[in-house]
Write a protein that holds these residues in place. Structure first.
Motif, PDB file in Angstrom:
ATOM      1  N   TRP A   1     -52.580   5.952   8.431  1.00 52.21           N
ATOM      2  CA  TRP A   1     -53.645   5.366   7.773  1.00 52.21           C
ATOM      3  C   TRP A   1     -53.916   4.102   8.790  1.00 52.21           C
ATOM      4  CZ3 TRP A   1     -53.167   2.286   2.580  1.00 52.21           C
ATOM      5  CH2 TRP A   1     -54.440   2.086   2.080  1.00 52.21           C
ATOM      6  N   THR A   2     -52.940   3.775   9.425  1.00 56.22           N
ATOM      7  CA  THR A   2     -53.021   2.444  10.178  1.00 56.22           C
ATOM      8  C   THR A   2     -53.010   2.809  11.615  1.00 56.22           C
ATOM      9  OG1 THR A   2     -50.862   1.911  10.240  1.00 56.22           O
ATOM     10  CG2 THR A   2     -52.076   0.716   8.456  1.00 56.22           C
ATOM     11  N   ASN A   3     -53.538   2.040  12.307  1.00 58.88           N
ATOM     12  CA  ASN A   3     -53.374   2.115  14.125  1.00 58.88           C
ATOM     13  C   ASN A   3     -51.879   1.855  14.397  1.00 58.88           C
ATOM     14  OD1 ASN A   3     -56.064   3.357  15.012  1.00 58.88           O
ATOM     15  ND2 ASN A   3     -56.549   1.539  13.697  1.00 58.88           N
ATOM     16  N   SER A   4     -50.813   2.172  13.765  1.00 61.41           N
ATOM     17  CA  SER A   4     -49.698   2.123  14.359  1.00 61.41           C
ATOM     18  C   SER A   4     -48.518   3.070  14.374  1.00 61.41           C
ATOM     19  CB  SER A   4     -48.941   0.340  13.391  1.00 61.41           C
ATOM     20  OG  SER A   4     -48.893   1.230  11.960  1.00 61.41           O
TER      21      SER A   4
ATOM     22  N   VAL B   1     -48.763   5.887   6.180  1.00 59.71           N
ATOM     23  CA  VAL B   1     -48.877   4.758   6.290  1.00 59.71           C
ATOM     24  C   VAL B   1     -49.347   4.495   8.079  1.00 59.71           C
ATOM     25  CG1 VAL B   1     -47.980   2.088   6.580  1.00 59.71           C
ATOM     26  CG2 VAL B   1     -47.642   3.678   4.484  1.00 59.71           C
TER      27      VAL B   1
ATOM     28  N   ASP C   1     -39.631  -5.584   9.629  1.00 61.27           N
ATOM     29  CA  ASP C   1     -40.238  -4.337   9.944  1.00 61.27           C
ATOM     30  C   ASP C   1     -39.547  -3.065   9.435  1.00 61.27           C
ATOM     31  OD1 ASP C   1     -42.292  -5.844  10.733  1.00 61.27           O
ATOM     32  OD2 ASP C   1     -42.230  -5.493  12.707  1.00 61.27           O
TER      33      ASP C   1
ATOM     34  N   ASP D   1     -43.941   0.055  17.002  1.00 63.81           N
ATOM     35  CA  ASP D   1     -44.515  -1.342  16.632  1.00 63.81           C
ATOM     36  C   ASP D   1     -43.324  -2.238  15.696  1.00 63.81           C
ATOM     37  OD1 ASP D   1     -46.958  -1.068  18.196  1.00 63.81           O
ATOM     38  OD2 ASP D   1     -47.571   0.264  16.240  1.00 63.81           O
ATOM     39  N   ILE D   2     -42.464  -1.515  15.448  1.00 62.08           N
ATOM     40  CA  ILE D   2     -41.132  -2.253  14.653  1.00 62.08           C
ATOM     41  C   ILE D   2     -41.095  -3.355  15.657  1.00 62.08           C
ATOM     42  CG2 ILE D   2     -38.919  -1.961  13.631  1.00 62.08           C
ATOM     43  CD1 ILE D   2     -41.073  -0.239  12.413  1.00 62.08           C
TER      44      ILE D   2
ATOM     45  N   ILE E   1     -40.851   1.690   2.361  1.00 61.44           N
ATOM     46  CA  ILE E   1     -42.027   2.739   2.183  1.00 61.44           C
ATOM     47  C   ILE E   1     -41.355   4.087   2.039  1.00 61.44           C
ATOM     48  CG2 ILE E   1     -43.796   3.747   3.568  1.00 61.44           C
ATOM     49  CD1 ILE E   1     -44.400   1.124   4.849  1.00 61.44           C
TER      50      ILE E   1
ATOM     51  N   VAL F   1     -39.398  -2.895   5.754  1.00 65.87           N
ATOM     52  CA  VAL F   1     -40.617  -2.669   5.277  1.00 65.87           C
ATOM     53  C   VAL F   1     -40.784  -0.903   5.182  1.00 65.87           C
ATOM     54  CG1 VAL F   1     -43.281  -2.381   5.569  1.00 65.87           C
ATOM     55  CG2 VAL F   1     -41.909  -4.505   5.507  1.00 65.87           C
ATOM     56  N   LEU F   2     -39.954  -0.356   6.681  1.00 63.35           N
ATOM     57  CA  LEU F   2     -40.189   1.109   6.932  1.00 63.35           C
ATOM     58  C   LEU F   2     -39.017   1.768   5.837  1.00 63.35           C
ATOM     59  CD1 LEU F   2     -41.181   2.697   9.146  1.00 63.35           C
ATOM     60  CD2 LEU F   2     -38.801   2.666   9.969  1.00 63.35           C
TER      61      LEU F   2
END
Lengths: 432, 117
Positions: free
Chosen positions: B72-75, B69, B85, B79-80, B92, B88-89
């Motif tokens: 795939w993303t710029n993060s 993830v 967040d 960034d948490i 995932i 979500v982590l």
């Protein structure tokens, strides 16, 4: 009892069949021979075309737009931040249109809502029973003295709004600027504008790059607000003000850019105390925004407000024209107090389409638009605030209690980067 | 948002991956899950030894999912920004862990054929 392989597979197939057959049946189409003309094949026009084609059987739907490229405008910020290539926002207009409608590849030149007809730039006259105005917005670069599109990408001048290629040129300038430092000057126009969060996002992103490259100490960031606020929704304005203070931005209020001198790298602002000049090493020029000339030269705009901008006079809840009941306006051209974003389009279009179909059927529609707008307000690469609000300036979070609207969150960034474009595409197809 | 519906989420996922890939992945996930359930039915139990071995893959799956993830993303981890967040982590990571564990249980079981009781 021992289940054998065959029994197990049979059971699985039955389960899968149950899932498939339990999906809701599509509503029956309404038979109609109405002639519907849609002006503009951007986000709003395309979504309206697909939804109308889905709802109506026998209607003659014509969409009028000269532009062969469809632009995913919410992607411009990502392009101008060097995170996506210019073609990220570009697709073909025809890729999204339903096959059973007519597409006239010309712009509208004249609208006559009394005679119920439009004339195209090629001289074609098209009569209509219903008209959906979705022409979008005109970026009035000429209103800034000394500014023109060919300046973008040189002398520290960028403009995220101007288009995908210009957004890429803006990134090249921002990238160069954040390598060296200097004065970054950020503005917004004095008119209504699409995505009022975008000027703020780009200020945050430039700050973020300067910090990551270690040049923030050599960089001054000036934000020139057009009035006494940074954002039209008071609770969001307060949050942005706090973040601006935290990031060390120098904010000036009541400053509207009126001229730019690319040679001297100086911008001139109209302020209540007269004109003021501010020098820059990098700037994101955002021009005044108005309705396209074809709307402004027609009887459709409001006559007692936004007279210098020409937005279509619609009821803010039904999107129906207040004087010409068979005319609707959706998207940026609609004269409503809020909602010049794709997120607003996503709500406005189903409302306008249901109102229009109800009119054909002779019933009253209960669908209304409440001013919903959404802005994934990027505060750095990797973080954003998912801000949603309505006409009343109330926050209207889609995921209340789960995604806090005024917090800088990773999940909000993930939504912007992963889910927004697919949601937009689904909206174009009339599926979201 | 105006309407948050299952149909909209399906439409969005179809746009993210393309309809073919999305439904292919759904079918693959469903097939692996069905194979897992089938093995339990076939063997009358969860083979504890095999499952324990499969569980060794869980951290790999969790880390792979999270890194995927982020790639795939710029993060990234920095960034948490709040509790959601972290949740979500974890979600995932859990998805990756559970997915790979089940896969690691199913594949050798199917390859080795029926085990004697």
């Amino acid at each position: 009892m021992l289940a054998n392989r065959r029994q197990f597979l049979g059971l699985s197939a039955a389960g899968a069949a149950a899932v498939v057959t339990s999906s809701p049946a599509r509503a029956a189409k309404i038979k109609s021979n109405a002639r519907i003309v849609i002006l503009g094949a951007g986000a709003a026009g395309t979504a309206a075309a697909n939804r109308l084609a889905e709802r109506l059987d026998g209607a003659k739907i014509t969409i009028v737009d000269a532009r062969k490229q469809h632009l995913y405008q919410p992607g411009f910020t990502l392009i101008a931040a060097g995170l996506k290539p210019a073609n990220y926002s570009v697709s073909g207009t025809g890729d999204w249109l339903p096959s059973d409608i007519d597409w006239i590849e010309e712009a509208a030149a004249e609208i006559d809502p009394v005679a119920k007809k439009i004339v195209t730039t090629g001289g074609k006259t098209v009569d209509y029973d219903y008209l959906v105005v979705a022409t979008g917005i005109k970026l009035d670069f000429e209103a800034i003295e000394g500014m023109s599109l060919d300046l973008i990408g040189k002398n520290g001048i960028g403009s995220v709004y101007a288009g995908p290629d210009y957004a890429a040129k803006t990134w090249a300038e921002m990238d160069r600027f954040t390598e060296t430092g200097g004065v970054g000057l950020f503005t917004r126009p004095g008119t209504e504008m699409k995505c009022a969060g975008a000027p703020l996002k780009y200020t945050f992103l430039t700050d973020d790059y300067a910090r990551k490259k270690g040049t923030r100490g050599k960089t001054e960031i000036i934000y020139a607000a057009h009035n006494k606020t940074l954002f039209g929704v008071p609770i969001v304005n307060e949050k942005v003000r706090m973040l601006y203070e935290d990031r060390g931005f120098n904010t000036v209020y009541d400053h509207v850019m009126k001229a730019i001198d690319p040679g001297r790298k100086i911008a001139t602002f109209a302020t209540p105390d007269g004109d003021k000049e501010i020098g820059f090493d990098f700037t994101n020029v955002i021009p005044p925004m108005r309705s396209p000339d074809v709307i402004r030269n027609s009887p459709l705009p409001w006559t007692d407000k936004w007279t210098d901008q020409g937005w279509v006079e619609v009821d803010q809840y039904t999107m129906r024209h207040r004087r010409f009941p068979e005319v609707f306006a959706v998207g940026d051209a609609a004269g409503v107090p809020k909602g010049k974003t794709a997120a607003s389009v996503k709500w406005q279009v189903p409302v306008a389409v249901d109102q229009l179909v109800a009119q054909i059927e002779g019933r009253e529609s209960s669908e209304t638009y409440n001013g919903y707008t959404s802005c994934p307000l990027i505060t750095q690469v990797g973080k954003a605030m998912l801000i949603e609000f309505d006409y009343k300036n109330n926050l209207t979070p889609s995921f209340p209690g789960i995604i806090a609207p005024l917090e800088e969150l990773w999940i909000s960034w993930l939504m912007k980067e992963i889910a927004l474009k697919p949601t937009y595409n689904a909206m174009l197809r009339g599926r979201a | 948002m105006k309407d948050v519906s299952i149909g909209m989420f399906i439409a969005v996922f179809e746009e993210i991956f393309g309809a073919g890939l999305f439904w292919g992945m759904v079918a693959a996930a469903a097939a692996i899950l069905l194979a897992f359930l089938y093995l339990i039915v076939r063997d009358h139990k969860l083979e504890s030894r095999r499952f324990l071995r499969a569980e060794l893959w869980a951290p790999v799956g969790a880390l792979a999912a999270i890194l995927f993830v982020q790639f795939w993303t710029n993060s990234g981890f920095t960034d948490i920004g709040g509790p959601i967040d972290v949740i979500v982590l974890i979600l995932i990571g859990s998805a990756g862990a559970i997915g790979l564990t089940i896969l690691a249980y199913v594949v050798p079981s199917l390859l080795s054929g029926r085990r004697s009781a």
